[in-house]
Design a protein around this motif. Structure first.
Motif, PDB file in Angstrom:
ATOM      1  N   SER A  94       0.665  -2.583   8.925  1.00  0.00           N
ATOM      2  CA  SER A  94       0.977  -3.090   7.590  1.00  0.00           C
ATOM      3  C   SER A  94       0.090  -4.273   7.238  1.00  0.00           C
ATOM      4  CB  SER A  94       2.451  -3.498   7.547  1.00  0.00           C
ATOM      5  OG  SER A  94       2.771  -4.080   6.300  1.00  0.00           O
ATOM      6  N   ALA A  95      -0.140  -5.130   8.249  1.00  0.00           N
ATOM      7  CA  ALA A  95      -0.981  -6.303   7.990  1.00  0.00           C
ATOM      8  C   ALA A  95      -2.415  -5.896   7.726  1.00  0.00           C
ATOM      9  CB  ALA A  95      -0.904  -7.256   9.205  1.00  0.00           C
ATOM     10  N   ARG A  96      -2.890  -4.846   8.446  1.00  0.00           N
ATOM     11  CA  ARG A  96      -4.266  -4.370   8.231  1.00  0.00           C
ATOM     12  C   ARG A  96      -4.433  -3.840   6.800  1.00  0.00           C
ATOM     13  NH1 ARG A  96      -4.267  -1.026  11.970  1.00  0.00           N
ATOM     14  NH2 ARG A  96      -5.017  -2.436  13.614  1.00  0.00           N
ATOM     15  N   TYR A  97      -3.468  -3.073   6.355  1.00  0.00           N
ATOM     16  CA  TYR A  97      -3.519  -2.555   4.980  1.00  0.00           C
ATOM     17  C   TYR A  97      -3.491  -3.696   3.964  1.00  0.00           C
ATOM     18  CZ  TYR A  97      -2.035  -0.239   0.697  1.00  0.00           C
ATOM     19  OH  TYR A  97      -1.930   0.172  -0.604  1.00  0.00           O
ATOM     20  N   THR A  98      -2.615  -4.652   4.265  1.00  0.00           N
ATOM     21  CA  THR A  98      -2.514  -5.808   3.364  1.00  0.00           C
ATOM     22  C   THR A  98      -3.822  -6.580   3.298  1.00  0.00           C
ATOM     23  OG1 THR A  98      -0.155  -5.998   3.846  1.00  0.00           O
ATOM     24  CG2 THR A  98      -1.221  -7.923   2.885  1.00  0.00           C
ATOM     25  N   LEU A  99      -4.463  -6.741   4.470  1.00  0.00           N
ATOM     26  CA  LEU A  99      -5.739  -7.465   4.502  1.00  0.00           C
ATOM     27  C   LEU A  99      -6.830  -6.726   3.722  1.00  0.00           C
ATOM     28  CD1 LEU A  99      -5.837  -8.719   8.205  1.00  0.00           C
ATOM     29  CD2 LEU A  99      -5.675 -10.112   6.134  1.00  0.00           C
TER      30      LEU A  99
END
Length: 412
Positions: free
Chosen positions: A328-333
């Motif tokens: 989720s954090a990768r997508y957000t980044l």
């Protein structure tokens, strides 16, 4: 009737013969012993007395004797049975014959004694003392004190030479668990007529140092088993009943309790038993402590196992949770990167346009631009002239044009 006078010897002989005829049998007599003494021959000489129960005045008295062959059997029998010395001040029931001697007068010869009568009288006196203490509200005060869990500091009231005192100390010193006991001896006479006075004096000394001790032990072992009357007194019982430290008695006898035993916190039979009681008390505390240690160890191990299981569960949950959060954090980044790029381009374009506008405004406001439009700037001594009142005749002025300068002199 014979009217001729008697000699004293004749009269006494008549009295003797009359008494032998009138009182030929043996008689049981109840009386109190007084002035008891024996001589080197082994005979015992004493007085039997009776007092008025109300006024305590003497109302009867008789000399008595116990011949050696009877006394050497009667005395130990009486003392072993009653636990009481054959001495003045006790009440007895004795079998006597009446004697009258021309020279020594009236006397009684003792042939036997009934110890049960004395035991009954002693029991009565004990009951009276205990009843008085109960009426005064002090009978059970010492028993109501809390016995310390760790009775390690012990004030001992005993004779320094008594075998029982040595047995007591030896038993404490050689206990199986090597518990340390601090003992301090307060010497006292434990037999004879001064028992009460001596023990009371020792208790007074202990009372002055109450904070130094946990319990008081009164032990006697090694003395005559017949010499216990000193422990059956009101003053001693009252002092012990009201003493502020728990009292343990072990005065070495098997018969009924003395008054002192009855008011003490704990009564045991012997000094050794008193030591065992203290050791058992320490053992109980040690057992409780060991049980608490085992319980604590079990609780800690159980809690650690519970926490270990929780950590294992958390570890499993963390692995999947971390992977999900990382994705989720990768997508957000990535989304944020694109948004940041677009925002940066937009911001740079906007700022570039603002800079171009400012550049144009600055260019329009520059002196060269103004001069090119026909304006000029006049200087006096290097400063622009903006107010004619600052000028005076003869001042030299320099006027800057778009192309070139003009120098002039103020004339008016």
């Amino acid at each position: 009737m014979n009217t001729s006078p008697f000699s004293l010897f004749e009269l006494n002989t008549l009295v003797k013969r009359s008494m032998e005829q009138c009182l030929p049998d043996e008689y049981w007599v109840q009386a109190e012993l007084s002035d008891v003494r024996s001589n080197a021959t082994g005979h015992c000489y004493l007085e039997l007395i009776q007092k008025d129960p109300r006024s305590n005045n003497l109302i009867a008295k008789a000399r008595a004797n116990i011949w050696n062959n009877t006394y050497r059997l009667l005395k130990p029998y009486f003392e072993e049975t009653t636990g009481q010395l054959f001495t003045s001040g006790i009440k007895v029931s004795v079998k006597v014959t009446v004697q009258f001697h021309e020279l020594y007068g009236y006397s009684l010869t003792v042939h036997d004694i009934d110890p049960t009568y004395t035991l009954g009288d002693m029991a009565r006196r004990r009951r009276e003392i205990l009843l008085q203490l109960a009426q005064e509200g002090v009978l059970t005060l010492n028993k109501e004190l809390d016995m310390p869990q760790l009775p390690r500091r012990i004030a001992v009231v005993s004779s320094a030479t008594a075998a029982g005192y040595g047995d007591f100390c030896h038993q404490l010193l050689h206990n199986a668990r090597r518990f340390y006991f601090y003992t301090e001896l307060f010497p006292a006479l434990m037999q004879g007529s001064q028992v009460e006075e001596s023990i009371l004096a020792s208790l007074d000394k202990i009372n002055d140092r109450l904070s130094d001790f946990d319990v008081v032990v009164i032990i006697r072992g090694g003395g005559a088993t017949s010499d216990l009357s000193g422990f059956d007194t009101y003053l001693l019982a009252a002092a012990c009943a009201q003493f502020p430290l728990p009292i343990i008695t072990g005065i070495g006898h098997e018969r009924d309790e003395t008054v002192l035993d009855s008011v003490a916190h704990v009564r045991v039979k012997t000094p050794t038993a008193a030591a065992e009681f203290l050791i058992d008390r320490m053992n109980e505390a040690a057992d409780q402590l060991e049980a608490l240690i085992d319980q604590l160890e079990y609780s800690v191990l159980s809690r650690l196992e519970q926490e270990r299981k929780k950590l294992t569960a958390f570890q499993t949950r963390i692995s999947s949770s971390v992977a999900m959060h990382l994705s989720s954090a990768r997508y957000t980044l990535l989304a944020a990167e694109k948004d940041l790029e677009r925002s940066s381009i937009t911001l740079l374009s906007r700022q570039k346009h603002r800079l171009e506008l400012l550049q144009q405004r600055i260019a329009d406001a520059s002196p060269e631009k103004l001069l090119s439009r026909g304006y000029s700037i006049t200087f006096k001594e290097g400063k622009a002239v903006t107010d004619r009142s600052t000028l005076k005749s003869g001042d030299e002025l320099i006027t800057r044009l778009y192309k070139g300068e003009v120098t002039s002199i103020v004339t008016k």
